[in-house]
Design a protein around this motif. Structure first.
Motif, PDB file in Angstrom:
ATOM      1  N   PHE A  10       0.676  -1.247   0.007  1.00 28.07           N
ATOM      2  CA  PHE A  10       0.187  -0.084   0.077  1.00 28.07           C
ATOM      3  C   PHE A  10       0.876   1.169  -0.173  1.00 28.07           C
ATOM      4  O   PHE A  10       0.644   2.206  -0.664  1.00 28.07           O
ATOM      5  CB  PHE A  10      -0.884  -0.018   1.314  1.00 28.07           C
ATOM      6  CG  PHE A  10      -1.736   1.236   1.414  1.00 28.07           C
ATOM      7  CD1 PHE A  10      -3.041   1.060   0.395  1.00 28.07           C
ATOM      8  CD2 PHE A  10      -1.850   2.397   2.113  1.00 28.07           C
ATOM      9  CE1 PHE A  10      -3.732   2.275   0.432  1.00 28.07           C
ATOM     10  CE2 PHE A  10      -2.471   3.322   2.038  1.00 28.07           C
ATOM     11  CZ  PHE A  10      -3.497   3.334   1.203  1.00 28.07           C
ATOM     12  N   SER A  23      -4.845   5.375   8.053  1.00 27.82           N
ATOM     13  CA  SER A  23      -5.271   5.195   6.532  1.00 27.82           C
ATOM     14  C   SER A  23      -4.740   3.832   6.164  1.00 27.82           C
ATOM     15  O   SER A  23      -5.250   3.016   5.482  1.00 27.82           O
ATOM     16  CB  SER A  23      -5.040   5.985   5.725  1.00 27.82           C
ATOM     17  OG  SER A  23      -3.789   6.322   5.492  1.00 27.82           O
ATOM     18  N   ALA A  27      -6.510   0.237   5.146  1.00 30.66           N
ATOM     19  CA  ALA A  27      -6.199  -0.606   3.903  1.00 30.66           C
ATOM     20  C   ALA A  27      -5.809  -2.044   4.016  1.00 30.66           C
ATOM     21  O   ALA A  27      -6.268  -2.740   3.229  1.00 30.66           O
ATOM     22  CB  ALA A  27      -5.256   0.214   3.145  1.00 30.66           C
ATOM     23  N   CYS A  28      -5.122  -2.341   5.309  1.00 32.30           N
ATOM     24  CA  CYS A  28      -4.866  -3.573   5.659  1.00 32.30           C
ATOM     25  C   CYS A  28      -5.544  -4.588   6.341  1.00 32.30           C
ATOM     26  O   CYS A  28      -5.579  -5.749   6.873  1.00 32.30           O
ATOM     27  CB  CYS A  28      -3.340  -3.515   6.202  1.00 32.30           C
ATOM     28  SG  CYS A  28      -2.015  -2.693   5.545  1.00 32.30           S
TER      29      CYS A  28
END
Length: 113
Positions: A10, A23, A27-28
């Motif tokens: 990412f 953030s 995303a993870c």
């Protein structure tokens, strides 16, 4: 893919975006706390320190390639001013951005790949 690998993937795809621990963790699909601990245990440095090192390494590569405008590079990598970027760059590489651009190569710089 484990959370650290996801975070690395990412970050690499979003170096020029505004990145925060929250953030990246979102995303993870893990908590910021978990990602912080897992990343540090695996990589030996904090996630946000890694992000800063990668941004400065990318900036150094652009400067060595002859980029004209240091302020544009600073802004591209989320630094608020030329001065903040130069200070961080000098702390990381013990050279100014101007010196790296004039030198035209990256020898002797410890880049974070």
């Amino acid at each position: 893919m484990n959370p650290v690998q996801k975070a690395l993937w990412f970050v690499e795809g979003h170096l020029q975006n505004d990145l925060s621990l929250e953030s990246i963790a979102a995303a993870c699909h893990v908590s910021p706390y978990h990602l912080t601990r897992a990343f540090a245990a695996t990589m030996g440095l904090s996630l946000m320190r890694y992000v800063r090192a990668r941004r400065l390494s990318e900036a150094a590569q652009r400067l060595a390639a002859g980029a004209d405008d240091i302020l544009t590079i600073a802004l591209d990598y989320q630094y608020g001013s030329h001065e903040a970027f130069t200070r961080a760059f000098r702390e990381r590489f013990e050279r100014t951005p101007e010196q790296v651009r004039a030198q035209g190569y990256l020898a002797e710089l410890s880049l974070k790949d």
